[in-house]
Design a protein around this motif. Structure first.
Motif, PDB file in Angstrom:
ATOM      1  N   GLY A  28       0.721  -1.086  -0.157  1.00  0.00           N
ATOM      2  CA  GLY A  28      -0.135  -0.126   0.212  1.00  0.00           C
ATOM      3  C   GLY A  28       0.872   1.227   0.034  1.00  0.00           C
ATOM      4  O   GLY A  28       0.517   2.163  -0.604  1.00  0.00           O
ATOM      5  N   THR A  29       2.081   1.214   0.732  1.00  0.00           N
ATOM      6  CA  THR A  29       2.862   2.243   0.765  1.00  0.00           C
ATOM      7  C   THR A  29       3.435   2.694  -0.441  1.00  0.00           C
ATOM      8  O   THR A  29       3.610   3.918  -0.888  1.00  0.00           O
ATOM      9  N   HIS A  55      -2.534   7.554   7.638  1.00  0.00           N
ATOM     10  CA  HIS A  55      -1.177   6.561   7.460  1.00  0.00           C
ATOM     11  C   HIS A  55      -0.036   7.393   7.501  1.00  0.00           C
ATOM     12  O   HIS A  55       0.055   8.404   6.800  1.00  0.00           O
ATOM     13  N   THR A  82      -6.118   4.888   8.050  1.00  0.00           N
ATOM     14  CA  THR A  82      -5.756   3.798   8.789  1.00  0.00           C
ATOM     15  C   THR A  82      -6.808   3.349   9.894  1.00  0.00           C
ATOM     16  O   THR A  82      -6.995   2.419  10.402  1.00  0.00           O
ATOM     17  N   ASP A 108      -7.505   6.318  -0.311  1.00  0.00           N
ATOM     18  CA  ASP A 108      -6.496   5.206   0.210  1.00  0.00           C
ATOM     19  C   ASP A 108      -7.386   4.165   0.768  1.00  0.00           C
ATOM     20  O   ASP A 108      -7.913   4.359   1.803  1.00  0.00           O
ATOM     21  N   HIS A 152      -7.387  -0.431   3.964  1.00  0.00           N
ATOM     22  CA  HIS A 152      -8.100  -0.971   5.109  1.00  0.00           C
ATOM     23  C   HIS A 152      -9.519  -1.655   4.439  1.00  0.00           C
ATOM     24  O   HIS A 152     -10.031  -2.690   5.229  1.00  0.00           O
ATOM     25  N   SER A 205      -3.740  -1.652  -0.197  1.00  0.00           N
ATOM     26  CA  SER A 205      -3.032  -2.806  -0.025  1.00  0.00           C
ATOM     27  C   SER A 205      -4.003  -4.188  -0.321  1.00  0.00           C
ATOM     28  O   SER A 205      -5.275  -3.659  -0.534  1.00  0.00           O
ATOM     29  N   LYS A 214      -5.745  -6.897   3.871  1.00  0.00           N
ATOM     30  CA  LYS A 214      -6.427  -6.265   5.274  1.00  0.00           C
ATOM     31  C   LYS A 214      -8.007  -6.850   5.051  1.00  0.00           C
ATOM     32  O   LYS A 214      -7.870  -8.133   5.276  1.00  0.00           O
TER      33      LYS A 214
HETATM   34  C1  LIG Z   1      -4.540   3.757   5.161  1.00  0.00           C
HETATM   35  C2  LIG Z   1      -3.256   2.991   4.894  1.00  0.00           C
HETATM   36  N1  LIG Z   1      -2.573   2.991   3.757  1.00  0.00           N
HETATM   37  C3  LIG Z   1      -1.219   2.391   3.587  1.00  0.00           C
HETATM   38  C4  LIG Z   1      -0.846   1.453   4.333  1.00  0.00           C
HETATM   39  C5  LIG Z   1       0.329   0.805   3.966  1.00  0.00           C
HETATM   40  O1  LIG Z   1       0.039  -0.560   3.585  1.00  0.00           O
HETATM   41  P1  LIG Z   1       1.397  -1.577   3.428  1.00  0.00           P
HETATM   42  O2  LIG Z   1       1.665  -1.913   4.710  1.00  0.00           O
HETATM   43  O3  LIG Z   1       0.791  -2.750   2.330  1.00  0.00           O
HETATM   44  O4  LIG Z   1       2.519  -0.716   2.733  1.00  0.00           O
HETATM   45  C6  LIG Z   1      -1.729   1.018   5.524  1.00  0.00           C
HETATM   46  C7  LIG Z   1      -1.060   0.081   6.485  1.00  0.00           C
HETATM   47  O5  LIG Z   1      -1.673  -0.293   7.513  1.00  0.00           O
HETATM   48  C8  LIG Z   1      -2.701   1.756   5.764  1.00  0.00           C
HETATM   49  O6  LIG Z   1      -3.633   1.964   6.703  1.00  0.00           O
END
Ligand SMILES: Cc1ncc(COP(=O)(O)O)c(C=O)c1O
Length: 430
Positions: free
Chosen positions: A93-94, A121, A171, A196, A199, A223, A226
């Motif tokens: 996700g990042t 996040h 998040t 995003d 979740h 991501s 989740k």
């Molecule tokens: C809203 C949100 N975006 C992105 C991410 C990051 O995801 P990843 O761990 O797959 O990099 C998270 C991780 O919990 C998240 O809560």
């Protein structure tokens, strides 16, 4: 040569598996488990390969089956998520966020993001990829009582500061975010709405939550592990061809080279699981979260979002300051085999990041293991025993281990005899 080193390593992961898969109530809102079928598909020769570029237009040879798998994965995900264009290449996700920020904004641009206490996040902040790309973080007005964005003030602020990105989703997300309400003003100032969905992707795929790509988000990032119960990974989707073209140019070569090919087929199988079982799975998740929140509230816990019925997602958020704060409570619960995480909540200051007042719970994994509302009521009772009645840790832990014995099998998947199936299809590496 000593086999002891090997045994030691194997033993550690064996103990982990036993503890988290068989003996704990797992309530981390960002985790889930894959089905045995997906696990089997995940372990394949694809994990050793490279496939830079897009399907059928690669920089390496040897990808003829990977091309088909990747194309199909994007297509099935697109059908589930109501999106014309899907890119499964972000490996998390990042990474999906980084590529979207880089594709749509440039150094010095402003991004309007939720405050950390309201669910942004780390990748949306100056401490994460947003800051690393030189974008400035501007605080989104938030209504703590509603546990949602303050739409009127957000509209005013967008007009005033003209952000290039308005980042929704987060998040912590208890209720639908105002995509439709913020779309017009964001476009008026030349910006983009990025939602995003990390979740809530499984709730979107199961049609039990908002539909960001069709409500007006210019791009959705996520991501895949989740509420969407796939292997760890990421994706981005949109219905806007121009934005997709920009994204495609950035994800490779800027953010990935190899995009971890073994997860593609495993994500495709998860997408099929969600196609056939996603609606039932997602609606049970939401029902379970609501039940857990109501029960905890009736035991006297401070549950956030009361005004709006506590939650519309997989999450429940508690203020546990009276029990010593999020760190102390999460550690105490861990000793009882109840796995949660501490979280900032409205009222917490940035200095409280290591000891915030909140505790975030997610019911998606336990729902996947077959739990329903009666089990949620029992989990609330265990919280009461551990934190209010202050029963000894060993007593609560024994109850948890006993309770978990009935929930060892992953549900919402295909009823396939893997032993028979594997003879023909699964011994992929040998
Ligand atoms: C809203 C949100 N975006 C992105 C991410 C990051 O995801 P990843 O761990 O797959 O990099 C998270 C991780 O919990 C998240 O809560």
């Amino acid at each position: 040569m000593s086999f002891n080193e090997i045994y030691e390593a194997l033993n550690l992961i064996k103990q982990h598996n036993k503890w988290r898969r068989k003996e704990c109530i797992n309530l981390i809102a960002s985790e889930n488990v894959t089905s045995p079928l997906v696990d089997s598909v995940y372990l394949s020769d694809a994990m050793h390969r490279y496939a830079e570029g897009t399907p059928f237009k690669r920089f390496y040879q040897g990808t003829r089956y990977i091309d088909e798998i990747e194309e199909k994965t994007n297509q099935v995900l697109g059908e589930l998520l109501g999106a014309k264009y899907v890119d499964i290449r972000p490996i998390s996700g990042t990474t999906a966020n980084g590529a979207a920020f880089f594709a749509l904004a440039t150094h010095g641009d402003k991004a309007m993001v939720l405050p950390v206490f309201a669910g942004s996040h780390v990748s949306h902040t100056r401490f994460g990829i947003l800051g690393a790309l030189g974008l400035s973080e501007e605080e989104m007005p938030f209504n703590s009582e509603e546990m949602n964005i303050d739409v009127d003030n957000a509209i005013k602020k967008i007009r005033q500061i003209k952000p290039k990105l308005v980042i929704l989703g987060g998040t912590v997300i208890l209720f639908r975010h105002p995509i439709k309400e913020l779309r017009e003003v964001t476009e008026e100032v030349g910006g983009y709405i990025l939602y995003d969905a990390a979740h809530v992707l499984g709730l979107i795929a199961g049609k039990q939550f908002q539909d960001p790509a069709n409500e007006g988000a210019h791009i959705v990032t996520s991501s895949t592990h989740k509420t969407f119960p796939g292997p760890q990974g990421g994706l981005a989707f949109t219905n806007n061809e121009e934005i997709y073209k920009k994204y495609k140019k950035v994800i490779f070569p800027v953010f990935v080279s190899n995009h971890h090919l073994h997860r593609l087929a495993a994500t495709l199988i998860t997408a099929y699981e969600m196609k056939y079982f996603g609606k039932e799975y997602a609606s049970t998740i939401v029902k379970n979260a609501k039940t857990l929140a109501e029960e905890l509230h009736s035991y006297g816990f401070k549950v956030l979002g009361e005004k709006r019925g506590f939650t519309e997602t997989h999450q429940v958020v508690l203020n546990v300051r009276e029990f010593g704060g999020g760190t102390r409570v999460a550690e105490h619960l861990e000793k009882c085999n109840i796995i949660t995480n501490k979280n900032m909540i409205p009222g917490d200051t940035p200095e409280m990041v290591r000891d915030p007042s909140g505790l975030r719970l997610g019911v998606q994994e336990m729902t996947r293991m077959g739990m329903n509302t009666s089990e949620m009521k029992y989990i609330a009772e265990l919280f009461y025993s551990a934190l209010i009645k202050k029963e000894p840790i060993e007593d609560v832990r024994s109850k948890v281990v006993e309770f978990r014995k009935n929930f060892h099998e992953v549900k919402y998947t295909f009823n396939i005899d893997l032993n028979k199936f594997s003879e023909e299809y699964l011994p992929i590496i040998s």
